[in-house]
Scaffold this motif. Sequence first.
Motif, PDB file in Angstrom:
ATOM      1  N   GLU A  86      49.530  15.310  -4.518  1.00 35.65           N
ATOM      2  CA  GLU A  86      50.673  14.602  -4.611  1.00 35.65           C
ATOM      3  C   GLU A  86      51.742  15.139  -3.775  1.00 35.65           C
ATOM      4  O   GLU A  86      52.757  14.583  -3.587  1.00 35.65           O
ATOM      5  CB  GLU A  86      50.949  14.514  -6.188  1.00 35.65           C
ATOM      6  N   LYS A  87      51.642  16.451  -3.267  1.00 39.23           N
ATOM      7  CA  LYS A  87      52.693  17.270  -2.774  1.00 39.23           C
ATOM      8  C   LYS A  87      52.563  16.558  -1.350  1.00 39.23           C
ATOM      9  O   LYS A  87      53.872  16.974  -0.732  1.00 39.23           O
ATOM     10  CB  LYS A  87      52.356  18.476  -2.593  1.00 39.23           C
ATOM     11  N   ILE A  88      51.923  15.959  -0.708  1.00 40.03           N
ATOM     12  CA  ILE A  88      51.746  15.175   0.619  1.00 40.03           C
ATOM     13  C   ILE A  88      52.769  14.179   0.535  1.00 40.03           C
ATOM     14  O   ILE A  88      52.341  13.166  -0.078  1.00 40.03           O
ATOM     15  CB  ILE A  88      50.336  15.306   1.223  1.00 40.03           C
ATOM     16  N   ARG A  89      53.726  14.131   1.418  1.00 44.02           N
ATOM     17  CA  ARG A  89      54.711  12.904   1.512  1.00 44.02           C
ATOM     18  C   ARG A  89      54.783  12.510   2.825  1.00 44.02           C
ATOM     19  O   ARG A  89      55.515  11.466   2.803  1.00 44.02           O
ATOM     20  CB  ARG A  89      56.006  13.726   1.011  1.00 44.02           C
ATOM     21  N   ASN A  90      54.218  13.135   3.853  1.00 43.02           N
ATOM     22  CA  ASN A  90      54.140  12.562   5.258  1.00 43.02           C
ATOM     23  C   ASN A  90      53.049  12.710   5.885  1.00 43.02           C
ATOM     24  O   ASN A  90      52.284  13.886   5.993  1.00 43.02           O
ATOM     25  CB  ASN A  90      55.417  13.307   5.891  1.00 43.02           C
ATOM     26  N   ILE A  91      52.142  11.534   6.399  1.00 42.83           N
ATOM     27  CA  ILE A  91      51.079  11.605   6.992  1.00 42.83           C
ATOM     28  C   ILE A  91      51.458  10.839   8.411  1.00 42.83           C
ATOM     29  O   ILE A  91      51.772   9.860   8.335  1.00 42.83           O
ATOM     30  CB  ILE A  91      50.069  10.960   6.365  1.00 42.83           C
ATOM     31  N   ILE A  92      51.213  11.872   9.688  1.00 43.30           N
ATOM     32  CA  ILE A  92      51.367  11.306  10.815  1.00 43.30           C
ATOM     33  C   ILE A  92      49.670  10.873  11.257  1.00 43.30           C
ATOM     34  O   ILE A  92      48.878  11.674  11.325  1.00 43.30           O
ATOM     35  CB  ILE A  92      51.949  12.180  11.824  1.00 43.30           C
ATOM     36  N   TYR A  93      49.440   9.546  11.482  1.00 45.61           N
ATOM     37  CA  TYR A  93      48.098   9.238  11.817  1.00 45.61           C
ATOM     38  C   TYR A  93      48.115   8.928  13.427  1.00 45.61           C
ATOM     39  O   TYR A  93      48.777   8.167  13.900  1.00 45.61           O
ATOM     40  CB  TYR A  93      47.866   7.827  11.108  1.00 45.61           C
TER      41      TYR A  93
END
Length: 606
Positions: free
Chosen positions: A536-543
Motif C-alpha cells: 500500500e505504500k507504493i503510490r507511483n509506478i512508472i511502466y
Amino acid sequence: MASLITGKGHLVLTSGLKFWPAPITSSSSSSSSHSLIIVRHLRRPRHAPSTASTASTAHLKVTDPDQLPWQVNAWDMKAQLEKEAQQLETATARPSAPTAPIAPLSTPPTPPVYVKSMRIEPYIQVQPGQGQAMKAAKEQACQELLVPFSQKAQVQTYRNVCHALQAQNRAQTTELTLANQRAVLKSNLSPFHDWPYDEELRLKSQFTAEMVLRYLRGLGPAYLDRQQTQHIYETVPSPILTAYRNRNEFMVHVGVDGAEKTVGCLLKSTQGLRCVPPDGVISLKESHRRVAHLYQAFIRQAPLKAYALPNADNPNPAGHWREMMVRSNSENQLVVAVGFNPQDLSSETVQEQKQQLIDYFSARAGDFELDIQGIYFQIKRTDSSFEVISELIHGEPHVVEELNGVKFLIRPTSKFPINLPASLNHLHLVRDMLVPSADMTVIEVGCGSGFCSLNLASQVKFWYGIDASSDCIEDAEESADLNGIKNCSFESGKALGLLRDILEEAQYQSGPLAVILDGERRGADGKVIEVLRKCEKIRNIIYLTSNGSDPNTRMNFHHLSKKARKKSKSKLKTNPWGGHFHLKNAIGVDTLPRTVCCDHILKFLR
C-alpha cells in the motif's frame, strides 16, 4: 497531428477539424445517405462582436450508409479549409491590434528544456466522467473509435501501415537479387526510411492513443465513470535519424552471390535464407560496417567453415564460425564478441583459432580505421544445454560511455540504450514522471546496466536495482563504484523473490516509495504486479515498455487498474490485490527512428 477526444464521441484533429455523422434526406434518391460535416473552429478576436462567425463548415456526401465518417479522406480538404479560415480571420482582425491566443483544452505542462524544438502538449485528453450520460458517451466513443482501427483497411493507422509495409517487404524479398539486395535490406530494417518524419511520428502518436483507449475499454464503464483525466502526449522525436545504433549483431550465412562466408543480415528469398552485407543500412554506424567487413575477411581466409543455421532437414549442422556482436561508445571505441561452435574440435585447435583471430584483428584493424578495445570469444554449442561461455581473449572487457558526468562500463551484451541521444529524452521524462525527492526510495525492476539508476540516484534517498542478467548487474555495480555512488544496491535473479524481500525492507522506511517497472517487449510477470499492488505504500509506478501491442503488456495495465470485486452482498468488499492504480500520463519516445518500434512511458498513480 491527429488527436482523439472521447468525451464528445467524435474525432478531433489538432488542426481543428471535427468529424461526426449527420443524416440528411435526399428527394432525388430513395436510398438513405449521410453527410460528413467538417467544422473548422476558429477563435474570435477580443474586439470582434459576439455574433461574428467562428466556424467554417463543409459537407461531404457519403452514399454508402455503412461507411464510417473517418473513412473519408478529409486531408484533401485541409488546404481549402485553411484558406477559408485565413480569410475569415483577416476579415475580423484589426491590423494594429494583436489577436488573442488560441485557448488550449487545458493548461499544458512547461516545455522541457531537454526536448529540442518541440512543444509538448496533450495529444489526447479523456475527461473525468460526469454522471451516467458522460459514461455512456465514453463507452460509445471508445467502441466507435476502436472498431475501425482493427477492421477497416482504409484508415491509415499505425497497425495498418505496419502490416502494409511488412507485406511489401515480403513481396520484395521473394525476388532478392544482387541488384536489389541493399534496397530490400534497407526497406526491411528501416521501413519508414522514405517517409516524412512528421508522418512517422503522427502514426506512432496515434498508436499511443489507440493503446490507451484499448486499456480504458478493457476496464469497463465503471472505471470510465470515476477515473481521472489521462494525458497522452505526442511522440518525442529522436534527435538523430541515421547512424544512431551503438550495438549491432551480424550473422554468418550464405550470401546472395552464393558465397558461404558472408557477414551481414539475414533475409528470406526464393532460395531460402540469404545473408546480405550491411552496406546502406541507415541506422548503422560506419565503424560497425567496417567491423563486419573485417570479420568477413578473416573467416574467408580461415580454413574452418562457417556455421550453418539449423533447419528441419539439418537440425545439427556443421561449421564453426558464428555471429558477431559489436558495441561502441560515443568516441567509436569498439568491443566485439565472436561466436564459435567447437563441434568435435580439440581444445588445442580451439586455442589456435583464438590466437589467429587476435593476430588478424590486431594486424588489420588499422587498415579498416578501427579502434578495437577488446575481443570476446563466445563458445556456443548446439546441444540441448545451449550453454554460452564468454571469454575475454584480448584487450579491455568494457568500453566507457560518459553521460551527464556519469561513466558507464558497457560490454557487447550489456543492456544499455542503443540510441543514446534519444534515450536522454527518455531518461528526463522518467525523471519528470517520477518526481524524485531527497526522502524517496525507488525500486527499479529490470534496471539493466544501471542507465536510469546511476543517473537519478543522486536525486533520491536510495535506489534498488533488480535484473535477471548477472552480467548487467556486474556492469552496474562496477559503474557505481567507478562513480563513487553509494546509495544504490543491485541484485540479480528472478524479480518476484527479490522484489518481495526488498519491499519488506523498503515499506518501513520513511518517505515515499516509487517503482520503475520495465516490461520490455513481453510485459512483466502477473505475480510481480500482484506483489506491487499489495504494498500500500507504493503510490507511483512508472511502466516502461517497448511493445505496447503485446497482450501480456496490456494485461499488466489491466491488472494494475482493476478494482476489487464484492465477494457477496452480506460480506464486505475483499481486496486481495490491494488498492488499484489509475493511468495518469502516457507518452511515446522514438528511440528507434525509421522503424516500427517505439518506446512508451506510462505513469500509474494510486
